[in-house]
Enzyme design. Structure first.
Site, PDB file in Angstrom:
ATOM      1  N   LYS A 213       0.844  -1.198   0.000  1.00 57.77           N
ATOM      2  CA  LYS A 213       0.000   0.000   0.000  1.00 57.77           C
ATOM      3  C   LYS A 213       0.881   1.250   0.000  1.00 57.77           C
ATOM      4  O   LYS A 213       0.715   2.136  -0.812  1.00 57.77           O
ATOM      5  CB  LYS A 213      -0.905  -0.012   1.241  1.00 57.77           C
ATOM      6  N   GLU A 219      10.692  -4.505   4.640  1.00 57.86           N
ATOM      7  CA  GLU A 219      10.865  -5.910   4.215  1.00 57.86           C
ATOM      8  C   GLU A 219      10.468  -6.077   2.747  1.00 57.86           C
ATOM      9  O   GLU A 219      11.186  -6.693   1.952  1.00 57.86           O
ATOM     10  CB  GLU A 219      10.002  -6.833   5.075  1.00 57.86           C
ATOM     11  N   GLY A 273      -4.513  -1.390   5.301  1.00 57.57           N
ATOM     12  CA  GLY A 273      -3.661  -2.474   4.794  1.00 57.57           C
ATOM     13  C   GLY A 273      -4.231  -3.840   5.109  1.00 57.57           C
ATOM     14  O   GLY A 273      -4.335  -4.695   4.247  1.00 57.57           O
ATOM     15  N   ARG A 274      -4.720  -4.060   6.312  1.00 53.85           N
ATOM     16  CA  ARG A 274      -5.169  -5.405   6.691  1.00 53.85           C
ATOM     17  C   ARG A 274      -6.584  -5.666   6.212  1.00 53.85           C
ATOM     18  O   ARG A 274      -7.055  -6.785   6.199  1.00 53.85           O
ATOM     19  CB  ARG A 274      -5.085  -5.587   8.202  1.00 53.85           C
ATOM     20  N   GLU A 361      -4.208  -6.373  15.074  1.00 57.48           N
ATOM     21  CA  GLU A 361      -3.636  -5.082  14.669  1.00 57.48           C
ATOM     22  C   GLU A 361      -4.713  -3.985  14.703  1.00 57.48           C
ATOM     23  O   GLU A 361      -4.411  -2.808  14.857  1.00 57.48           O
ATOM     24  CB  GLU A 361      -3.045  -5.189  13.259  1.00 57.48           C
ATOM     25  N   HIS A 392      -5.246 -32.440  18.348  1.00 59.60           N
ATOM     26  CA  HIS A 392      -4.040 -33.194  18.750  1.00 59.60           C
ATOM     27  C   HIS A 392      -2.912 -32.254  19.097  1.00 59.60           C
ATOM     28  O   HIS A 392      -1.741 -32.624  19.055  1.00 59.60           O
ATOM     29  CB  HIS A 392      -3.652 -34.140  17.599  1.00 59.60           C
ATOM     30  N   LYS A 494       8.538  -0.212  13.063  1.00 64.26           N
ATOM     31  CA  LYS A 494       9.163  -0.052  11.738  1.00 64.26           C
ATOM     32  C   LYS A 494      10.271   1.005  11.805  1.00 64.26           C
ATOM     33  O   LYS A 494      11.385   0.801  11.329  1.00 64.26           O
ATOM     34  CB  LYS A 494       8.123   0.415  10.715  1.00 64.26           C
TER      35      LYS A 494
HETATM   36  O1  LIG Z   1       1.066  -2.793   2.283  1.00 67.28           O
HETATM   37  P1  LIG Z   1       2.210  -2.128   3.009  1.00 67.28           P
HETATM   38  O2  LIG Z   1       2.116  -0.636   2.996  1.00 67.28           O
HETATM   39  O3  LIG Z   1       3.540  -2.639   2.537  1.00 67.28           O
HETATM   40  O4  LIG Z   1       2.059  -2.533   4.579  1.00 67.28           O
HETATM   41  C1  LIG Z   1       2.167  -3.896   4.904  1.00 67.28           C
HETATM   42  C2  LIG Z   1       1.575  -4.126   6.271  1.00 67.28           C
HETATM   43  O5  LIG Z   1       2.242  -3.356   7.272  1.00 67.28           O
HETATM   44  C3  LIG Z   1       1.277  -2.779   8.175  1.00 67.28           C
HETATM   45  O6  LIG Z   1       1.144  -1.431   7.882  1.00 67.28           O
HETATM   46  C4  LIG Z   1       1.734  -2.962   9.602  1.00 67.28           C
HETATM   47  O7  LIG Z   1       1.803  -4.319   9.869  1.00 67.28           O
HETATM   48  C5  LIG Z   1      -0.028  -3.520   7.873  1.00 67.28           C
HETATM   49  O8  LIG Z   1      -1.168  -2.803   8.271  1.00 67.28           O
HETATM   50  C6  LIG Z   1       0.094  -3.703   6.383  1.00 67.28           C
HETATM   51  O9  LIG Z   1      -0.794  -4.686   5.887  1.00 67.28           O
END
Ligand SMILES: O=P(O)(O)OC[C@H]1O[C@](O)(CO)[C@@H](O)[C@@H]1O
Length: 503
Positions: A213, A219, A273-274, A361, A392, A494
């Protein structure tokens, strides 16, 4: 003294606190013996059958929870969300994931503008692009069709698409559409995850879809650069244009990365994002390439059905509202902070990891939406595994160690029916026998034979489940008076990580 605006200062909250003592004097077995009560605690909508009779609640509890919903102005908050008001106050944004799966002729406004045409413009672009890749009219730098995709993303840009892919892989119709194709995911910055995601793949026949987003997540961007290197070394820098596309709200950074803006699929800041699993791009782009847009469109339609239900059904018949209120009852009144998500369907294996992010989150907060420190805990500790595997693993603790509210999810019709000669029941019914037995073992409720006489109607379909959980989580946040749509705590992590990286 906490601000009067806190839900825990209301009479309805205090009334429920007193009601806990009444409930503690009952046993679930007795509650389950009351057939009238149990019957009143079942609701069905569009193939989803909810039986919440094994919750430690009675009809009086539900009445008090509906009064708490009124005190929290729940209906007004739902209306404000659907009307595109900036209910994500700390980021000054609308919250309109419902627009991502709205019908083409729907009208959903953000800042006065109907956003649905924008959504369908992107969906149509995805449909066209996916068809070109699948048909081989879009080929790689050496003229070969791109039969494999690596989706690079993390959090909601990974867990949602992974959940849906896992659910579709074993569906016979979807599997037929995906023949000869592979969809892999790369999320962790750990180079082991890079190695696993491209193991056995050739750059010549691989398309990399960067899902982010913000297009700033450390990462994801390092993984994107790593795969860009993998392609450039094998095919030359010019190959990026044919082997890398992006989905993001930040097209400036997409272009700066070296991806042609025409190969970028935009989405909007009014999608969290989520909450983006049904996002046109995060989920729909890689999955439409894997399975074809038609399969994914069914998915969007299922979520749209739940969106209509959530908006219009009375609270007494409203699946997300009932589940959200019961979560608040379990966490804030009965003192059960955890929730087990137990799908009796291996295809739903990645539901719990996805809901963990959406729920924890969203609702793991310490202050109200107005920034007032909360004198009570919010959010649920979600975990889970498909049945019968969990039986199990951790069920022993649930049976005899702690009270943990459980979501038992059963599917009437198996994706992969197997019925061996000489067996009493089919393999799926063996699974479902456990699905029926476990809640009763936990609740000392009805015998399995009584349950089996029950007429459990149409099956659960993954996409409706997702929309239900999305809206259930919003209901919890609306009741607790928190902002379920920001994640400042994670942002801190972050920025600290990048400081460590620099040092
Ligand atoms: O889609 P982006 O901006 O890379 O963010 C990845 C994820 O990191 C967050 O901002 C924090 O975990 C999430 O809400 C989001 O899904």
């Amino acid at each position: 003294m906490a601000s009067a605006s806190l839900i825990c200062e209301t009479g309805e909250w205090k009334d429920l606190k007193e009601h806990v003592e009444d409930i503690k004097r009952t046993h679930l077995r007795d509650l389950m013996d009351d057939n009238e009560r149990c019957k009143s605690m079942t609701v069905e909508y569009d193939g989803i059958f909810l039986d919440y009779s094994r919750q430690r609640a009675c009809q009086e509890t539900m009445k008090k929870l509906f009064k708490l919903a009124e005190a929290a102005h729940l209906k007004e908050k739902i209306n404000r969300m659907y009307n595109g008001e900036h209910i994500n106050a700390t980021e000054d944004r609308s919250v309109l994931h419902i627009a991502l799966r709205a019908a083409r002729d729907a009208i959903i406004r953000s800042d006065g503008r109907n956003v649905v045409p924008d959504v369908w413009c992107v969906l149509d672009k995805i449909n066209d692009f996916a068809e070109r890749v699948r048909s081989g009219s879009w080929v790689g730098a050496t003229g070969k069709p791109l039969k494999d995709v690596v989706a690079v993303g993390i959090g909601g840009s990974f867990l949602g698409p992974l959940f849906v892919h896992t659910a579709l892989q074993t569906d016979s119709e979807a599997a037929e559409c995906a023949k000869g194709r592979q969809l892999r995911f790369l999320a962790n910055v750990d180079p082991v995850d890079v190695a696993r995601s491209i193991s056995g793949l050739s750059p010549e026949t691989t398309l990399v879809v960067i899902v982010s987003k913000t297009f700033t997540t450390a990462e994801t961007m390092l993984n994107a650069r790593t795969l860009r290197e993998w392609i450039s070394v094998a095919l030359g820098p010019h190959a990026i244009a044919k082997h890398m596309v992006a989905v993001s709200t930040n097209l400036t950074l997409v272009e700066k990365f070296g991806i042609d803006p025409n190969n970028a699929f935009a989405f909007w800041d009014w999608v969290g994002g989520r909450y983006s699993v049904l996002q046109c791009c995060c989920c729909v782009l890689p999955l439409s390439i894997q399975y074809g847009f038609a399969i994914i469109q069914k998915f969007l339609e299922g979520a749209c059905s739940i969106d209509k239900h959530f908006y219009s059904a009375s609270f007494e018949e409203n699946l997300p509202v009932l589940l959200g209120l019961l979560s608040v009852w379990n966490v804030s009144f009965l003192g059960f902070p955890a929730r087990a998500i137990l799908p009796y369907s291996q295809a739903l294996e990645k539901l719990a990891p996805h809901i963990q992010q959406v729920s924890m989150e969203s609702n793991g907060k310490g202050v109200s939406i107005d920034g007032v420190p909360l004198p009570f805990e919010t959010g649920e500790i979600d975990f889970g595994e498909p049945g019968t595997n969990g039986q199990h693993s951790f069920y022993q603790l649930i049976h005899q160690g702690r009270v943990i509210p459980c979501d038992f999810i059963g599917v009437v019709k198996s994706q992969q029916p197997v019925y061996l000669k000489g067996e009493i029941v089919s393999n799926h019914d063996e699974l479902m026998s456990n699905f029926f037995a476990q809640p009763d073992a936990l609740a000392y409720g009805k015998t399995s034979s009584q349950l089996q006489n029950e007429n459990v109607p149409a099956y659960l379909i993954p996409h409706k489940l997702l929309a239900i959980y999305e809206h259930r989580i919003a209901v919890e946040g609306f009741i607790w008076g928190i902002n379920s749509f920001d994640q400042w705590g994670v942002e801190l992590g972050k920025s600290l990580a990048s400081q460590v990286e620099n040092s």
